[in-house]
Scaffold this motif. Structure first.
Motif, PDB file in Angstrom:
ATOM      1  N   PHE A  74       0.870  -1.254  -0.106  1.00  0.00           N
ATOM      2  CA  PHE A  74      -0.006  -0.080  -0.128  1.00  0.00           C
ATOM      3  C   PHE A  74       0.974   1.148   0.185  1.00  0.00           C
ATOM      4  CE2 PHE A  74      -2.327  -3.628   2.010  1.00  0.00           C
ATOM      5  CZ  PHE A  74      -3.330  -3.327   1.383  1.00  0.00           C
ATOM      6  N   TYR A  75       0.636   1.987  -1.005  1.00  0.00           N
ATOM      7  CA  TYR A  75       1.628   3.282  -1.195  1.00  0.00           C
ATOM      8  C   TYR A  75       0.828   4.524  -1.372  1.00  0.00           C
ATOM      9  CZ  TYR A  75       4.901  -0.362  -2.841  1.00  0.00           C
ATOM     10  OH  TYR A  75       5.739  -1.336  -3.057  1.00  0.00           O
ATOM     11  N   ARG A  76       1.389   5.656  -0.536  1.00  0.00           N
ATOM     12  CA  ARG A  76       0.724   6.980  -0.360  1.00  0.00           C
ATOM     13  C   ARG A  76       0.982   7.493  -1.778  1.00  0.00           C
ATOM     14  NH1 ARG A  76       2.024  10.067   4.935  1.00  0.00           N
ATOM     15  NH2 ARG A  76       1.853  11.780   3.540  1.00  0.00           N
ATOM     16  N   PRO A  77       0.032   8.032  -2.416  1.00  0.00           N
ATOM     17  CA  PRO A  77       0.208   8.491  -3.744  1.00  0.00           C
ATOM     18  C   PRO A  77       0.727   9.932  -3.917  1.00  0.00           C
ATOM     19  CG  PRO A  77      -2.063   8.724  -3.140  1.00  0.00           C
ATOM     20  CD  PRO A  77      -1.313   7.726  -1.945  1.00  0.00           C
ATOM     21  N   ASP A  78       0.903  10.452  -2.628  1.00  0.00           N
ATOM     22  CA  ASP A  78       1.470  11.738  -2.679  1.00  0.00           C
ATOM     23  C   ASP A  78       2.932  11.746  -2.191  1.00  0.00           C
ATOM     24  OD1 ASP A  78       1.184  10.857   0.039  1.00  0.00           O
ATOM     25  OD2 ASP A  78       1.323  12.903   1.183  1.00  0.00           O
ATOM     26  N   ARG A  79       3.325  10.293  -2.127  1.00  0.00           N
ATOM     27  CA  ARG A  79       4.916   9.923  -1.704  1.00  0.00           C
ATOM     28  C   ARG A  79       5.427   8.929  -2.712  1.00  0.00           C
ATOM     29  NH1 ARG A  79       7.366  12.406   1.755  1.00  0.00           N
ATOM     30  NH2 ARG A  79       8.748  10.723   2.419  1.00  0.00           N
ATOM     31  N   TYR A  80       4.670   8.531  -3.658  1.00  0.00           N
ATOM     32  CA  TYR A  80       5.006   7.284  -4.478  1.00  0.00           C
ATOM     33  C   TYR A  80       4.378   7.566  -5.650  1.00  0.00           C
ATOM     34  CZ  TYR A  80       5.826   2.550  -6.215  1.00  0.00           C
ATOM     35  OH  TYR A  80       6.348   1.506  -7.067  1.00  0.00           O
ATOM     36  N   GLN A  81       5.185   7.279  -6.838  1.00  0.00           N
ATOM     37  CA  GLN A  81       4.474   7.496  -8.300  1.00  0.00           C
ATOM     38  C   GLN A  81       5.053   6.223  -8.934  1.00  0.00           C
ATOM     39  OE1 GLN A  81       5.677  11.007 -10.430  1.00  0.00           O
ATOM     40  NE2 GLN A  81       4.897  12.032  -8.778  1.00  0.00           N
ATOM     41  N   TYR A  82       3.889   5.562  -9.783  1.00  0.00           N
ATOM     42  CA  TYR A  82       4.267   4.398 -10.533  1.00  0.00           C
ATOM     43  C   TYR A  82       4.319   5.038 -11.955  1.00  0.00           C
ATOM     44  CZ  TYR A  82       3.764  -0.561 -11.664  1.00  0.00           C
ATOM     45  OH  TYR A  82       4.096  -1.818 -12.421  1.00  0.00           O
ATOM     46  N   GLU A  83       5.320   4.535 -12.675  1.00  0.00           N
ATOM     47  CA  GLU A  83       5.509   4.777 -14.145  1.00  0.00           C
ATOM     48  C   GLU A  83       5.649   3.591 -14.743  1.00  0.00           C
ATOM     49  OE1 GLU A  83       8.583   7.542 -16.710  1.00  0.00           O
ATOM     50  OE2 GLU A  83       7.694   8.313 -14.843  1.00  0.00           O
ATOM     51  N   VAL A  84       5.279   3.338 -16.099  1.00  0.00           N
ATOM     52  CA  VAL A  84       5.150   2.332 -17.025  1.00  0.00           C
ATOM     53  C   VAL A  84       5.627   2.780 -18.271  1.00  0.00           C
ATOM     54  CG1 VAL A  84       4.527   0.228 -17.893  1.00  0.00           C
ATOM     55  CG2 VAL A  84       4.042   0.941 -15.624  1.00  0.00           C
ATOM     56  N   GLU A  85       6.746   2.100 -18.816  1.00  0.00           N
ATOM     57  CA  GLU A  85       7.058   2.474 -20.235  1.00  0.00           C
ATOM     58  C   GLU A  85       6.685   1.333 -21.063  1.00  0.00           C
ATOM     59  OE1 GLU A  85      11.262   3.109 -22.729  1.00  0.00           O
ATOM     60  OE2 GLU A  85      10.872   4.497 -21.010  1.00  0.00           O
ATOM     61  N   LEU A  86       5.963   1.632 -22.042  1.00  0.00           N
ATOM     62  CA  LEU A  86       5.536   0.507 -23.074  1.00  0.00           C
ATOM     63  C   LEU A  86       5.594   0.548 -24.358  1.00  0.00           C
ATOM     64  CD1 LEU A  86       1.711   0.580 -21.578  1.00  0.00           C
ATOM     65  CD2 LEU A  86       3.580  -0.960 -20.800  1.00  0.00           C
ATOM     66  N   PRO A  87       6.911   0.373 -24.772  1.00  0.00           N
ATOM     67  CA  PRO A  87       7.497   0.046 -26.097  1.00  0.00           C
ATOM     68  C   PRO A  87       6.422  -0.379 -27.174  1.00  0.00           C
ATOM     69  CG  PRO A  87       8.773  -1.512 -24.906  1.00  0.00           C
ATOM     70  CD  PRO A  87       7.940  -0.924 -23.973  1.00  0.00           C
ATOM     71  N   ARG A  88       6.376   0.017 -28.452  1.00  0.00           N
ATOM     72  CA  ARG A  88       5.352  -0.523 -29.298  1.00  0.00           C
ATOM     73  C   ARG A  88       5.968  -1.424 -30.059  1.00  0.00           C
ATOM     74  NH1 ARG A  88       1.158   3.706 -31.285  1.00  0.00           N
ATOM     75  NH2 ARG A  88       0.924   1.903 -32.899  1.00  0.00           N
TER      76      ARG A  88
END
Length: 140
Positions: free
Chosen positions: A126-140
């Protein structure tokens, strides 16, 4: 990290499935709160098969991320599968994350696999959204 729980358990059916454990096969369970700048950013519960988890102690888990403990134990992680959703905090989570009850948080399920396809870790975080971001790179 602050270790909230550290024990060996008969895991719930969903954890057994995720780790590919047989009925009666124990798992090490640890709940930890990780902080940054003296403020909590997540509350995670990890499960590993007992055969792997017996290689470290509660004290080890206070200072070393699980990935480091797995590596130190000779376990190679070759694939990680994550599922991200959102939920609201209850009183338990709120107290550890330092947020109001009912605050939105990211909920992440993570399973790590070794090169043979064996699950070696299952995490519910469980992650606080004000202190943690989730980023994904999706190559085509």
């Amino acid at each position: 990290a602050a270790v909230i729980e550290f024990d060996y358990v008969d895991p719930a059916p969903d954890v057994m499935r995720a780790l590919g454990l047989s009925p009666g096969e124990p798992a090490q369970r640890a709940a930890r709160v990780w902080s940054f700048d003296d403020k909590p950013f997540n509350y995670v519960t990890t499960y590993v098969p007992e055969s792997i988890g017996k290689a470290w102690t509660r004290t080890d888990m206070e200072v070393t991320p699980l990935a480091g403990l797995l590596e130190r134990s000779g376990v190679e992680v070759s694939l990680v599968r994550e599922r991200v959703t959102a939920t609201l905090t209850d009183t338990h989570l709120s107290s550890y994350l330092g947020v109001e009850v009912g605050s939105p948080v990211l909920k992440i399920y993570r399973t790590a696999f070794d090169p043979a396809g064996r699950a070696v870790e299952y995490l519910i975080g469980f992650y606080r959204p004000d202190r943690y971001q989730y980023e994904v790179e999706l190559p085509r």
